[in-house]
Design an enzyme around this catalytic site. Structure first.
Site, mmCIF file in Angstrom:
data_model
loop_
_atom_site.group_PDB
_atom_site.id
_atom_site.type_symbol
_atom_site.label_atom_id
_atom_site.label_comp_id
_atom_site.label_asym_id
_atom_site.label_seq_id
_atom_site.Cartn_x
_atom_site.Cartn_y
_atom_site.Cartn_z
ATOM 1 N N LYS A 111 0.820 -1.218 0.000
ATOM 2 C CA LYS A 111 0.000 0.000 0.000
ATOM 3 C C LYS A 111 0.854 1.268 0.000
ATOM 4 O O LYS A 111 0.387 2.336 -0.369
ATOM 5 C CB LYS A 111 -0.964 -0.044 1.168
ATOM 6 C CG LYS A 111 -1.962 -1.182 0.967
ATOM 7 C CD LYS A 111 -3.062 -1.225 1.987
ATOM 8 C CE LYS A 111 -4.153 -2.185 1.566
ATOM 9 N NZ LYS A 111 -3.792 -3.600 1.712
HETATM 10 C C1 LIG Z 1 -4.463 -4.726 1.137
HETATM 11 C C2 LIG Z 1 -3.666 -5.965 0.995
HETATM 12 C C3 LIG Z 1 -4.025 -6.977 0.071
HETATM 13 C C4 LIG Z 1 -5.271 -6.912 -0.788
HETATM 14 O O1 LIG Z 1 -5.189 -5.943 -1.799
HETATM 15 P P1 LIG Z 1 -6.525 -5.428 -2.556
HETATM 16 O O2 LIG Z 1 -6.085 -4.300 -3.406
HETATM 17 O O3 LIG Z 1 -7.430 -4.970 -1.430
HETATM 18 O O4 LIG Z 1 -7.109 -6.561 -3.297
HETATM 19 C C5 LIG Z 1 -3.192 -8.080 -0.033
HETATM 20 N N1 LIG Z 1 -2.091 -8.207 0.740
HETATM 21 C C6 LIG Z 1 -1.720 -7.271 1.644
HETATM 22 C C7 LIG Z 1 -0.518 -7.495 2.479
HETATM 23 C C8 LIG Z 1 -2.492 -6.116 1.806
HETATM 24 O O5 LIG Z 1 -2.129 -5.196 2.716
#
Ligand SMILES: *Cc1c(COP(=O)(O)O)cnc(C)c1O
Length: 493
Positions: A111
């Site tokens: 993120k």
């Molecule tokens: C948020 C997240 C996901 C999922 O991603 P999306 O875009 O919500 O599908 C997968 N792995 C980790 C470690 C995350 O923080």
């Protein structure tokens, strides 16, 4: 010029700057480009550039109203000295597979790639639109979004951020990452309740608190914001470039991507990369035991009325994948999508037609993996290749292996597994899967995992145990509204 429409009303067009500022459309829909032809580019030209150059090319297509100079400045500011890898998202060969490591940012989850850019996209958008209010970001988190958003918005002029996390509902590491965050404009606040309570509390605030409130306007840092999706498109190009440069594919070959999925944001970015012209083969949507998307991609039936499981890949524990709405709109059209969303809200389920499912399945395939399989992947990949991965990446790796064994179209093509978090964010689970005895504190867990595997603890995480705790507020769910209004007032000049 490219504009954005809502997935629930395409009669109102907004500029990309407005879409970034609003986050969610006023009708509750998500913003999508009004003409996908406009985002097409020559991918061969793009993959000749470095990461920042690729980012500028991709951002330029999605945010044309910003202008080239502003985009260039935003990209430079977003990625300067923030990532511990020069390549930002390095591609690593693991056995016959490829892992795209997206976790070398400030908080060690993928993120960071988007939340490094979003604050810059927002503040420039505010200046462009002549918007004078301060922006107050409200975010509920089950762990990863909170620390990435706090870090991204820390001390960004004209913004403030409050992250609500469930008291006792996040790991010690995740909590410390949030409550030690510096920045005069940040707050991390525990809510007495679970994640759903915190999330529905935040959603309510958007309707209950008048906007603007005391010179402050609310916005969101969740992946419903197009400003969070676009930065993620870039690393699909980066992965393709790395495959070409290492001789694993020739320019023009199709590449499959396996994506550990929760809210369908990351994988939707892959779909946009394909629409821009990148030779994407299949997008493999990997789910954990919460397999609502696997069922949907197999049967065309989306049904949120099912047991919610808490797993060791908590960022994928989700039953309503918001970004799927973008795909439904683009494949099935406005009226059909409105019908699906109405049915989802009223009955908790909907079905697409056979033709619509076939269209979606040309690209997407859903594969799920339970806890035991994920655990085995972490153990086996480490034993066989000396490569340590986190619990979310393990779900994707399991899906990749299953896809290769299947009869699915596209198997055997180069496949990139997206790695979304450092194993040190989920140390307890990873240690347990490696068969270790688990120490009491997260700090001890990190040390032991590093001793056992030889993988270094990322400095961003090693330091958090010694940092000062800056955010101590704990509130009840029904106090959230007054809390936000008080915080907004505190900023009045
Ligand atoms: C948020 C997240 C996901 C999922 O991603 P999306 O875009 O919500 O599908 C997968 N792995 C980790 C470690 C995350 O923080």
């Amino acid at each position: 010029m490219l504009n954005y429409v809502s997935t629930r009303d395409d009669s109102v067009k907004v500029s990309s700057a407005e879409a970034v500022l609003n986050g969610l459309a006023p009708d509750g829909g998500l913003y999508v480009p009004d003409n996908l032809e406009e985002i097409r580019l020559d991918y061969k030209e793009v993959i000749a550039k470095d990461y920042r150059g690729m980012a500028k090319a991709v951002f330029g297509k999605f945010f044309p109203d910003y202008g080239e100079d502003a985009i260039s400045a935003i990209v430079e500011r977003s990625y300067e000295n923030k990532f511990s890898s020069e390549e930002i998202t390095p591609l690593v060969k693991v056995g016959d597979g490829n892992v795209l490591e997206l976790y070398h940012g400030p908080t060690c989850a993928f993120k960071d790639v988007a939340l490094s850019a979003l604050p810059n996209l927002m503040t420039v958008a505010r200046d462009m639109t002549g918007f004078e209010d301060e922006i107050l970001i409200l975010t509920a988190t089950s762990g990863d979004t909170g620390s990435a958003a706090l870090h991204g918005f820390s001390d960004v002029p004209g913004t403030r951020i409050i992250v609500f996390y469930p008291e006792g509902g996040v790991s010690d590491t995740q909590r410390l990452q949030m409550v030690t965050q510096t920045g005069l404009n940040t707050a991390a606040t525990a809510v007495r309740g679970n994640f759903d309570d915190a999330q529905s509390g935040v959603k309510r605030l958007f309707t209950e608190i008048p906007r603007p409130c005391k010179g402050v306007s609310l916005s969101s840092a969740n992946s419903i914001n197009i400003g969070r999706l676009v930065p993620q498109v870039v690393y699909y190009f980066a992965a393709y470039k790395a495959l070409v440069e290492s001789g694993r594919i020739a320019v023009g070959d199709k590449v499959n991507f396996t994506v550990p999925t929760g809210n369908f944001g990351d994988i939707m970015a892959g779909y946009f990369a394909m629409k821009m012209g990148l030779p994407v083969g299949r997008l493999i949507c990997a789910s954990n035991k919460n397999d609502v998307l696997t069922e949907f991609l197999e049967t065309g039936h989306y049904n949120r009325k099912r047991t919610f499981y808490k797993t060791s890949s908590p960022s994928m524990d989700i039953l309503v994948s918001s970004n799927l709405e973008r795909l439904l709109y683009l494949v099935c059209g406005l009226e059909r999508n409105k019908g699906f969303m109405k049915a989802l809200a009223e009955d908790g389920e909907y079905s697409v037609s056979e033709e619509e499912l076939a269209e979606i399945r040309k690209i997407f395939v859903g594969i799920c993996c339970d806890e035991e399989k994920g655990a085995a992947v972490i153990r086996n990949v480490f034993d066989d290749n000396g490569y340590l991965m986190d619990t979310h990446t393990a779900v994707a790796w399991a899906a990749y292996e299953e896809f290769e064994k299947s009869e699915e179209e596209g198997r055997g093509q180069a496949n990139v597994v997206l790695s979304t978090a450092s194993p040190y964010k989920f140390t307890r689970a990873v240690l347990g899967y490696l068969g270790a005895e688990i120490p009491e504190s997260d700090e001890e867990c990190m040390k032991l995992l590093s001793e056992k595997t030889g993988a270094a603890v990322p400095p961003q995480l090693a330091g958090i145990f010694a940092k000062e705790i800056r955010h101590k507020d704990v509130i009840e769910c029904d106090e959230m509204k007054q809390y936000v209004i008080d915080k907004a007032s505190a900023g009045e000049k």
